[in-house]
Scaffold this active site. Structure first.
Site, PDB file in Angstrom:
ATOM      1  N   GLY A   1       0.803  -1.208   0.000  1.00  0.00           N
ATOM      2  CA  GLY A   1       0.000   0.000   0.000  1.00  0.00           C
ATOM      3  C   GLY A   1       0.840   1.263   0.000  1.00  0.00           C
ATOM      4  O   GLY A   1       0.309   2.366   0.068  1.00  0.00           O
ATOM      5  N   LEU A   2       2.144   1.101  -0.066  1.00  0.00           N
ATOM      6  CA  LEU A   2       3.027   2.261  -0.027  1.00  0.00           C
ATOM      7  C   LEU A   2       3.245   2.819  -1.427  1.00  0.00           C
ATOM      8  O   LEU A   2       3.333   2.078  -2.395  1.00  0.00           O
ATOM      9  CB  LEU A   2       4.374   1.866   0.573  1.00  0.00           C
TER      10      LEU A   2
ATOM     11  N   GLY B   1       5.911   5.056  -3.489  1.00  0.00           N
ATOM     12  CA  GLY B   1       7.171   5.767  -3.632  1.00  0.00           C
ATOM     13  C   GLY B   1       7.792   6.231  -2.325  1.00  0.00           C
ATOM     14  O   GLY B   1       7.999   5.458  -1.399  1.00  0.00           O
TER      15      GLY B   1
ATOM     16  N   SER C   1       2.445  -4.957  -4.609  1.00  0.00           N
ATOM     17  CA  SER C   1       2.224  -6.251  -5.263  1.00  0.00           C
ATOM     18  C   SER C   1       0.749  -6.599  -5.194  1.00  0.00           C
ATOM     19  O   SER C   1      -0.003  -6.033  -4.412  1.00  0.00           O
ATOM     20  CB  SER C   1       3.051  -7.343  -4.570  1.00  0.00           C
TER      21      SER C   1
END
Lengths: 176, 469
Positions: free
Chosen positions: A16-17, A19, A90
């Protein structure tokens, strides 16, 4: 005194991140774990692409392939007592595949801005589908799961599991 | 050809440790020796003998002690459940996480050697190993993650048709089903061991079958004419013999599948003996004025729910195959009532009184009361203040209150087992070039250093025991 003992390696899979927003949280986790005496490795997706993903492009399937390969490496490191941080975007399928192969797998789902602090909305989902806890308590949660901390953590059973074991041992006549 | 394997692998050996929980010297070496031709043939070329177990002789702590070479005091593990702090309700089950030292497979893994670990007590939750692990009977269920790697779970379920962690609903009167499950579990455990041993690389195969323990607890009185509740001609008279014959066949099947150069160890964590009855240890403490209840329970009630007046209680106990007594010490427990200066006086009083107790017919009972610091070189965690072998383990220690039958009980509601544990288990080690013959001085602490030596792994600092080879 080191707190690293046999079998305390684990994988923190941060999803969920986006950059740069991952950097602060990863850095906080890494520093916290090192303070607790863990050997820590952060697997960077771009670096992994270079070494594990040659010839692969940027489609979802190709990204997932790299993520699964990172999971394999992370699992191997964890087997040897390393705390491995994997910030990666992912698919759920790729995540599940990695999760199934690593017993000490912890998913950290980050939603929204990911600078750690009281306002950060990060969820730690236990690999057994257990209770979710707030993000700013990530390290506390890890301690509760017995993955960090000087005493090796809790006893390993949830209350429901403990009830199941107690009932069984009573059946065997071992417990009153 | 260039051999590039590491030193341990080049010089080391391959070892299969076949653990039989509760296997008893009198049964394996004498009573059923002729019914077990495979085991007896193996014994003929083994270093073998009775194996002195841990104190207390219980699956936990005995198995982790055997495979780490440490005493219960050093592990801080004194039974299935242990106090986690000095509160009155802080009790937790023993899991793999309580073991703070490497066990045999951890040492092998560090040396680059592979292990298959199957059903060895106190391996839940499974820990990462070099090789694979299927956790033990204290796993809450097959819905829990009971294998390492996690993906092995599906394979185990497929190979076994549904893995049996243990015999279920053991207390059932449905003895047919219980007996069937004991036989099935042993068959399945050996079949899985054979599967794992033939489908992946390994240097150590360490498996434990709980079948003998469940058989002994469930059916001892049916088999043994010496048991006080034996009924001649009962329909289970031959069950022990049938079981040990079947076990021998499964053993033969496994040995046949192992490479010829495998060193074979057969070991148990403790033995068994007939259980004569139950002694209500907390009722006795109440009678002695050492345990004070807010209201005597009118029906069978565990001590944890009995309503204890802690400020006036000096001692309380936990039941099981043995009793664990805890003193309520001022400044140590929250409502401590025993002054620190009187700690030893109270302990000595308990020892004197308990060891002098007669049985229900006024005969000497032979109870032994042990101080942890005299049993163990180091006492970690929250240890009991005293460990009590009622009737030297021939009696069960009943912790519940309110049974309404005095101090002695023979009722299945409170003493559902036919057997209690005994101090001596079994040990056999057979391998090329290794000495054979009977030994009567074998200790459970000798196992880890002996097996480590077979792999050229050094003794760990603080490990107990001797190298037998």
């Amino acid at each position: 005194m080191t707190t690293v003992t046999t079998g305390t390696g684990f994988v923190l899979w941060l999803t969920g991140l986006e950059g740069g927003s991952a950097a602060g949280l990863v850095h906080t986790l890494e520093a916290g774990l090192r303070e607790r005496g863990h050997r820590v490795e952060v697997l960077d997706f771009d670096e992994a692409r270079e070494h594990l993903g040659q010839g692969l492009g940027y489609s979802r399937a190709e990204r997932d392939t790299i993520a699964v390969r990172m999971g394999w490496v992370a699992g191997k490191l964890a087997e040897h007592g390393v705390a491995v941080l994997v910030p990666v975007v992912s698919s759920r399928q790729a995540l599940d595949r990695v999760r199934d192969s690593i017993p000490t797998f912890v998913e950290i789902l980050v939603e929204g801005a990911a600078e750690p602090g009281p306002a950060t909305d990060v969820i730690v989902a236990a690999d057994d589908g257990g209770t979710e806890v707030p993000a700013r308590r990530v390290l506390v949660a890890l301690e509760l799961r017995g993955l960090t901390g000087p005493d090796g953590g809790d006893d390993g059973y949830s209350s429901a599991e403990e009830d199941a074991v107690a009932a069984h041992l009573r059946d065997l006549g071992y417990l009153e | 050809v260039t051999v590039t394997s590491n030193q341990a692998r080049r010089q080391g050996r391959r070892v299969a440790l076949i653990g039989l929980d509760c296997a008893t010297p009198e049964l394996l070496f004498e009573r059923f020796a002729e019914d077990m031709p495979t085991l007896s043939a193996l014994r003929a070329r083994s270093l073998w003998g009775p194996l002195e177990s841990t104190a207390p002789p219980n699956s936990i702590p005995a198995w982790p002690c055997m495979l780490s070479g440490r005493t219960p005091g050093e592990l801080g593990v004194y039974g299935f459940r242990n106090r986690t702090d000095r509160s009155y309700d802080g009790i937790r089950f023993s899991t793999s996480k309580a073991i703070g030292v490497p066990r045999l497979w951890d040492l092998l893994g560090s040396a680059g050697l592979d292990s298959i670990v199957l059903g060895v007590p106190q391996t839940y939750p499974p820990s990462p190993v070099r090789g694979c692990m299927v956790s033990c009977f204290l796993t809450p269920g097959t819905g829990a993650q009971f294998t390492f790697p996690a993906a092995l779970r599906d394979e185990v379920q497929q190979v076994t048709g549904g893995y049996m962690l243990d015999v279920t609903d053991f207390r059932s009167d449905d003895k047919d089903r219980v007996a069937q499950q004991v036989f099935d579990m042993t068959e399945q455990r050996f079949a899985l061991a054979r599967h794992l041993a033939t489908t992946r690389p390994w240097d150590l195969l360490a498996m434990v079958d709980m079948g003998p323990d469940r058989l002994h607890h469930g059916f001892w009185r049916h088999y043994d004419p010496e048991h006080p509740r034996h009924e001649p001609g009962n329909r289970w008279t031959t069950l022990f013999r049938d079981y040990y014959r079947a076990l021998d066949r499964h053993l033969a099947g496994l040995l046949e599948a192992l490479p010829d150069d495998t060193d074979v160890v057969v070991a148990s964590d403790h033995g068994a003996q007939p259980m004569l009855g139950g002694f209500c240890v907390n009722e006795w403490l109440v009678q002695e004025g050492l345990l004070v209840l807010t209201q005597p329970p009118s029906r069978p009630t565990p001590i944890a729910k009995a309503g204890v007046d802690w400020s006036r209680t000096l001692v309380w106990g936990d039941g099981g195959h043995y009793a664990r007594l805890f003193l309520n010490v001022e400044g140590r427990e929250p409502l401590g009532a025993v002054p620190v200066r009187e700690y030893e006086t109270v302990r000595q009083h308990l020892i004197d009184r308990l060891e002098a107790l007669p049985d229900h017919q006024g005969r000497p009972m032979g109870t032994r009361v042990l101080r942890p610091e005299e049993l163990y070189p180091e006492v970690r965690g929250v240890a009991p203040d005293l460990i009590v072998y009622v009737g030297n383990l021939r009696w069960r220690a009943v912790g519940s209150l309110g049974l309404g039958r005095g101090l002695y009980t023979f009722d299945n509601d409170t003493g559902p087992d036919d057997a209690n544990h005994a101090q001596q288990g079994v040990f056999m080690l057979a391998g090329d070039g290794l000495a054979a013959g009977r030994r009567d001085d074998l200790s459970i602490y000798d196992v880890a250093p002996t097996l480590q030596s077979l792999f050229n792994l050094p003794r760990q600092q603080g490990q107990r025991g001797r190298v037998l080879t």
